[in-house]
Design an enzyme around this catalytic site. Structure first.
Site, short mmCIF file in Angstrom:
data_model
loop_
_atom_site.label_atom_id
_atom_site.label_comp_id
_atom_site.label_asym_id
_atom_site.label_seq_id
_atom_site.Cartn_x
_atom_site.Cartn_y
_atom_site.Cartn_z
CE LYS A 16 -4.28 1.28 -1.08
NZ LYS A 16 -4.35 0.33 0.01
CB SER A 49 -0.95 0.01 1.20
OG SER A 49 -2.01 -0.90 0.99
CE LYS A 109 -1.59 4.31 2.58
NZ LYS A 109 -1.60 3.08 3.41
CB SER A 121 -4.66 1.87 3.67
OG SER A 121 -3.73 1.33 2.76
#
Length: 400
Positions: A81, A78, A240, A138
């Site tokens: 992202k 992720s 993140k 997320s």
């Protein structure tokens, strides 16, 4: 005053420049290659981490302080992202997308597996809410919805992601989707992700604050930000997390203390707790032993040089960009700068052209070299002026 090389104490020179110009300190956005600092200052070895790959970067200067396998291609999960959000921020900044615009949720977005924002097929959700869903929750569903809005399809959006990665200098990154769900040709590196994090922080500071938010609620479901460091370290304000079975547990984190901002990337740890602990080790080490110093502002005048054959006799020389330097903590007083200026500058002079070099040293070791450029253009003078200056230049060459 001679145009030859001069040696100036940086602190005195900077004080004079800033007092005269009143220019405020701002951040650098250079993406030049950088390397570890080598000085006579005693600094302990960097911590070894229980991870596949990691890097610690000074966000202001771009200098790499610590790295291990930082250019190894790994599944980013992720962390993908971050680029998805970056493209959304770019579209908003370019005026192609409004934060208030309502995005229709497709069946494809609704059915996307993995972590979710829990949007529903057939409903409409604002770009701003979807962006929060991508960054904080997320949400794979939110990522696909935004990808379809911008690219028409997730595949086309992935092509845009790769174009932006190339533009930012992410040399070992390739995207196949907007979510980070596993794919053999979907990969990135700790180094590339640090470059991306730096671009997010510098290019879109208004949106960057979303990364520091601990919770976001949508559809009556309150979800926490998975970055544990937001709760543990008051200096941490992003970025993140990522996790798949293939990628392990990953974290890109950033923290700011005084004028120094650091970015850490840790990939391939064994658990949520491990990625937080290993990231904290890097940040603690960086803030303990290094600091970021602003040396010159973009456009600061460092020299006024003689111009031959121009409609003006002098040209202002200075920095084409803001100049930051990463130094061992407490060593900034030892910095010196050498300004080497071209002895002969002939008109026409184009603003931005290089006419010398600024060399910055610590303990007689060169830490940085920056181009000294013309801050203004100088056109050719009239015929008589050119002839006279040519004659003066001839005699100048004879007696120097």
């Amino acid at each position: 005053m001679s145009l030859k090389a001069r040696l100036l104490p940086l602190r005195r020179r900077l004080a004079t420049l800033m007092a005269a110009s009143g220019i405020a300190l701002v951040a650098s956005v250079t993406a030049s290659p950088v390397h570890a600092i080598e000085t006579d200052t005693l600094i302990p070895a960097a911590p070894q981490l229980a991870a596949s790959s990691w890097i610690l970067m000074d966000a202001n200067s771009g200098r790499i302080l610590v790295e291990h396998n930082s250019d190894q291609r790994l599944p980013p999960a992720s962390l993908t992202k971050m680029m998805t959000a970056y493209l959304v921020e770019t579209e908003i900044d370019d005026g192609k997308l409004s934060p208030d615009e309502e995005v229709r949720i497709s069946v494809n977005a609704w059915k996307t597996g993995g972590s979710r924002m829990f949007i529903r097929e057939g409903t409409s959700v604002s770009v701003d809410d979807l962006l929060h869903g991508v960054i904080i929750q997320s949400g794979n569903d939110a990522s696909v919805a935004l990808a379809e809005r911008i690219g028409g399809s997730e595949g086309s959006f992935a092509d845009l992601m790769n174009q932006h990665a190339k533009r930012l200098g992410m040399k070992n990154t390739h995207y196949m989707n907007a979510t980070g769900l596993p794919h053999a040709e979907h990969y990135s590196t700790a180094h590339d992700l640090a470059i991306l994090a730096r671009s997010i922080i510098e290019d879109y500071p208004d949106h960057y604050q979303i990364y520091s938010q601990k919770y976001f609620t949508w559809n009556g479901i309150k979800q926490p930000n998975r970055n544990k460091l937001l709760w543990r370290d008051k200096d941490v304000d992003g970025l993140k997390t990522g996790h798949t079975e293939e990628a392990g547990y990953c974290l890109v984190a950033s923290a700011k203390k005084d004028d120094t901002r650091l970015i850490s990337v840790v990939m391939g740890t064994s658990s949520e707790e491990a990625r937080a602990q290993e990231s904290q080790k890097l940040l603690t080490y960086g803030f303990r032993y290094f600091e970021s110093k602003k040396l010159y502002d973009k456009g600061a005048v460092l020299n006024q040089a003689r111009v031959w054959g121009g409609d003006k006799d002098q040209v202002r020389l200075g920095m084409a960009k803001d100049v930051y330097l990463t130094v061992p903590s407490g060593q900034s007083d030892k910095l010196t700068a050498r300004l080497d200026v071209s002895e002969t500058i002939k008109a026409p002079v184009q603003a931005g052209e290089q006419y010398g070099t600024l060399q910055i040293k610590l303990d007689d070791k060169v830490l940085a070299e920056e181009p000294l450029v013309a801050l203004e253009s100088v056109e050719q003078g009239g015929l008589f002026k050119r002839l006279w200056d040519a004659l003066m230049l001839f005699f100048h060459g004879l007696f120097n």
